[in-house]
Design an enzyme around this catalytic site. Sequence first.
Site, PDB file in Angstrom:
ATOM      1  N   GLU A  48      85.719  -6.185  88.767  1.00 37.60           N
ATOM      2  CA  GLU A  48      84.992  -5.886  90.014  1.00 37.60           C
ATOM      3  C   GLU A  48      85.085  -7.035  91.021  1.00 37.60           C
ATOM      4  O   GLU A  48      84.255  -7.947  91.010  1.00 37.60           O
ATOM      5  CB  GLU A  48      83.515  -5.584  89.711  1.00 37.60           C
ATOM      6  N   LYS A  69      87.075  -1.866  89.735  1.00 37.08           N
ATOM      7  CA  LYS A  69      85.831  -1.454  90.409  1.00 37.08           C
ATOM      8  C   LYS A  69      85.740  -2.180  91.751  1.00 37.08           C
ATOM      9  O   LYS A  69      85.188  -3.280  91.835  1.00 37.08           O
ATOM     10  CB  LYS A  69      84.627  -1.783  89.526  1.00 37.08           C
ATOM     11  N   GLY A  82      75.402  -0.694  98.641  1.00 37.00           N
ATOM     12  CA  GLY A  82      74.287  -0.613  99.588  1.00 37.00           C
ATOM     13  C   GLY A  82      74.449   0.487 100.624  1.00 37.00           C
ATOM     14  O   GLY A  82      73.632   0.619 101.535  1.00 37.00           O
TER      15      GLY A  82
HETATM   16  P1  13P Z   1      76.033  -0.756  93.650  1.00 43.04           P
HETATM   17  O1  13P Z   1      76.674   0.583  93.430  1.00 43.04           O
HETATM   18  O2  13P Z   1      74.568  -0.698  93.877  1.00 43.04           O
HETATM   19  O3  13P Z   1      76.771  -1.583  94.671  1.00 43.04           O
HETATM   20  O4  13P Z   1      76.188  -1.563  92.299  1.00 43.04           O
HETATM   21  C1  13P Z   1      77.381  -1.538  91.645  1.00 43.04           C
HETATM   22  C2  13P Z   1      77.455  -2.676  90.738  1.00 43.04           C
HETATM   23  O5  13P Z   1      77.539  -2.523  89.568  1.00 43.04           O
HETATM   24  C3  13P Z   1      77.391  -4.026  91.324  1.00 43.04           C
HETATM   25  O6  13P Z   1      77.880  -4.950  90.401  1.00 43.04           O
END
Ligand code: 13P
Length: 340
Positions: free
Chosen positions: A177, A219, A263
């Site tokens: 991510e 991600k 967000g």
């Molecule tokens: P959000 O979908 O709220 O951005 O969170 C995803 C997530 O796992 C952040 O690390």
Amino acid sequence: MNLQLLKDTAKLLFADNKGLLAMDESNGTCNKRFEKLGIPQTVEARRAYRELIVTTPGLGESIGGAILYDETIRQQKNDGTPLVKVLIEAGITPGIKVDTGAKELAGHPGEKVTEGLDGLRDRLAEYFQMGARFAKWRAVIAIGRGLPSWGCIEANAHALARYAALCQEEGLVPVVEPEVVMDGEHTLEECCEVTGEMLRTAFSELFAQRVVLEGMVLKPNMVLPGMSSSSQPTLDEVADATVNCFLRAVPAAVPAIAFLSGGQPAELASARLNAMNVRFKSRLPWALAFSFARAIQQPALEIWKGQDDNVSAAQQALYHRALCNRAARRGEYDAAMEKR
Ligand code: 13P
């Protein structure tokens, strides 16, 4: 490395147009969200909330994997059943957040690097024993005046690659991510440029660390203007900018791209994912899926407010958001689904 296990897990997570539910907020983040709604910031409140989520009837119809936090993977339902067992029985593969948070990057004011590599091999082995089959590590990249720096991009990409290689060695699918965050006034084009550079650097490091792309999941953020920007791109503009950015940066061997929501309003996140699948699905090498936290959980949390009497209504809201996002994977989400 057991590549077949990794491939099988990655396939299972996104089978039947399902996606991931991120319920891995650290205690600090979870407490902040509770505080806003007047919910007590206690271990018991966090446990009760996570029990509400995993016991949502029908959740496994749309959710293939749930990302847990260290506290949560060790917790039980009120009746003593481990939450991991509840998930597995619902057909949901347990995953685990393994980074220890984004900290100030020395010498780089306003930028962060994600920590957690020390001792990670042992922690991954323990989580595998506990039933986790995939893991998540989040890097945070900010756009601003002169930001991001090359040092920040490179340090975060390197850490992501080291984490991913360790995960694959232990039999866990790494969910990689690199989040370009929405804070700021930047344009959609600037987000596209930074996201592309981050992704190309991350894949270069993943290659250097011998991560097998077929056994990982990406991600990323969607390509969007900053939250303080006045620009309001259409669904199609976001879909085009995001998919074109990824086509230039994400190798075809990656099985799935599962977006974070970052967000955005929950309904908009579903509509944007839907637009990408409507316009591009049949032409893409990877599945376009979701790994949302706020865009699945927030409406349910606002209904629950820590009250037992609200559990059922909150679960219905959670089920509904998960279902909308599954429809978005098929390109069949419609705003009319929201009028329930
Ligand atoms: P959000 O979908 O709220 O951005 O969170 C995803 C997530 O796992 C952040 O690390």
